[in-house]
Design a protein around this motif. Structure first.
Motif, short mmCIF file in Angstrom:
data_model
loop_
_atom_site.label_atom_id
_atom_site.label_comp_id
_atom_site.label_asym_id
_atom_site.label_seq_id
_atom_site.Cartn_x
_atom_site.Cartn_y
_atom_site.Cartn_z
N CYS A 159 112.18 14.46 80.00
CA CYS A 159 110.96 15.13 80.42
C CYS A 159 110.72 14.85 81.90
O CYS A 159 110.79 13.70 82.34
N CYS B 23 107.27 12.49 82.07
CA CYS B 23 107.14 11.13 81.51
C CYS B 23 108.46 10.44 81.21
O CYS B 23 108.47 9.23 80.95
N ASN C 277 110.39 11.03 78.61
CA ASN C 277 110.72 11.14 77.18
C ASN C 277 111.91 12.10 77.01
O ASN C 277 112.20 12.89 77.88
N CYS D 253 108.28 17.40 77.64
CA CYS D 253 108.39 16.99 76.24
C CYS D 253 107.18 17.48 75.44
O CYS D 253 106.20 17.97 76.00
N CYS E 97 103.76 15.87 76.56
CA CYS E 97 103.23 16.36 77.84
C CYS E 97 102.75 17.82 77.73
O CYS E 97 101.88 18.24 78.48
ZN ZN Z 1 106.76 14.11 78.73
#
Ligand code: ZN
Length: 197
Positions: free
Chosen positions: A56, A59, A61, A68, A71
């Motif tokens: 992502c 973040c 992820n 992601c 988010c």
């Molecule tokens: Zn994210």
């Protein structure tokens, strides 16, 4: 390639965490004796993993898209961000259902003796996010280990002169325990009992 396809597969499987040679052998023969679609499905899923899974861009992820699922979710509280070392920790916290904010994955912990310094972690991106997204609290959910504590203190230091409050999940988790293996109730309590660093 050697002339030993089963031996090659066993050797590869045995490199996975928690899989010893005996388990690897059992898995290899299980797949061999199952429908060929299992072997081809596994092959395809493993083969495309790095190609299909993205980090992502906000973040860190893992997911199938640029952003992601956390988010992308407008119902999440963007002002509280939980900082984790690794994606499996994020997954464990999500499973506990105890956190409704967003995440930031560091992809590591400070470990100066192993040569892992702040610049190796995903911290600059976190500072940029704090400004851009109006983050008011960072809940540091790194493991309760020397590296996890050092990372929490480092983050508290980085954000000391900002509006961002840095908190730490409460102890009560098994000391040195990985979040990934902590039960959901304990994780929920650790999050609820967080304290300022
Ligand atoms: Zn994210």
């Amino acid at each position: 390639m050697t002339g030993d396809p089963i031996g090659e597969l066993v050797a590869l499987l045995a490199r996975l965490p928690g899989v010893g040679e005996r388990t690897a052998t059992r898995l290899a023969f299980y797949v061999l004796e199952s429908e060929p679609t299992l072997a081809s499905g596994l092959g395809e899923a493993f083969g495309e993993l790095h190609h299909r899974v993205k980090r992502c861009r906000t973040c860190g992820n893992f997911g199938a898209d640029e952003l992601c699922h956390v988010c992308r979710d407008p119902r999440r509280d963007a002002s509280v961000v939980c900082v984790v070392a690794r994606v499996p920790d994020l997954v464990a916290i999500e499973r506990s259902g105890a956190f409704r904010g967003r995440y930031h994955v560091l992809h590591g912990l400070l470990a100066p003796l192993d040569g892992i310094h702040p610049e190796h972690l995903h911290v600059e991106a976190l500072e940029a996010r704090a400004e851009a997204e109006g983050i008011r609290e960072l809940v540091v959910a790194t493991p309760l280990t020397v590296e996890g504590e050092a990372t929490a203190l480092y983050l508290a230091d980085v954000f000391a002169d900002t509006q961002v409050e840095v908190t730490r999940i409460a102890s009560g988790m098994p000391h040195g325990g990985e979040l990934e293996f902590t039960d959901q109730v304990t994780l929920g309590r650790a999050l609820a009992g967080r304290k300022k660093v």
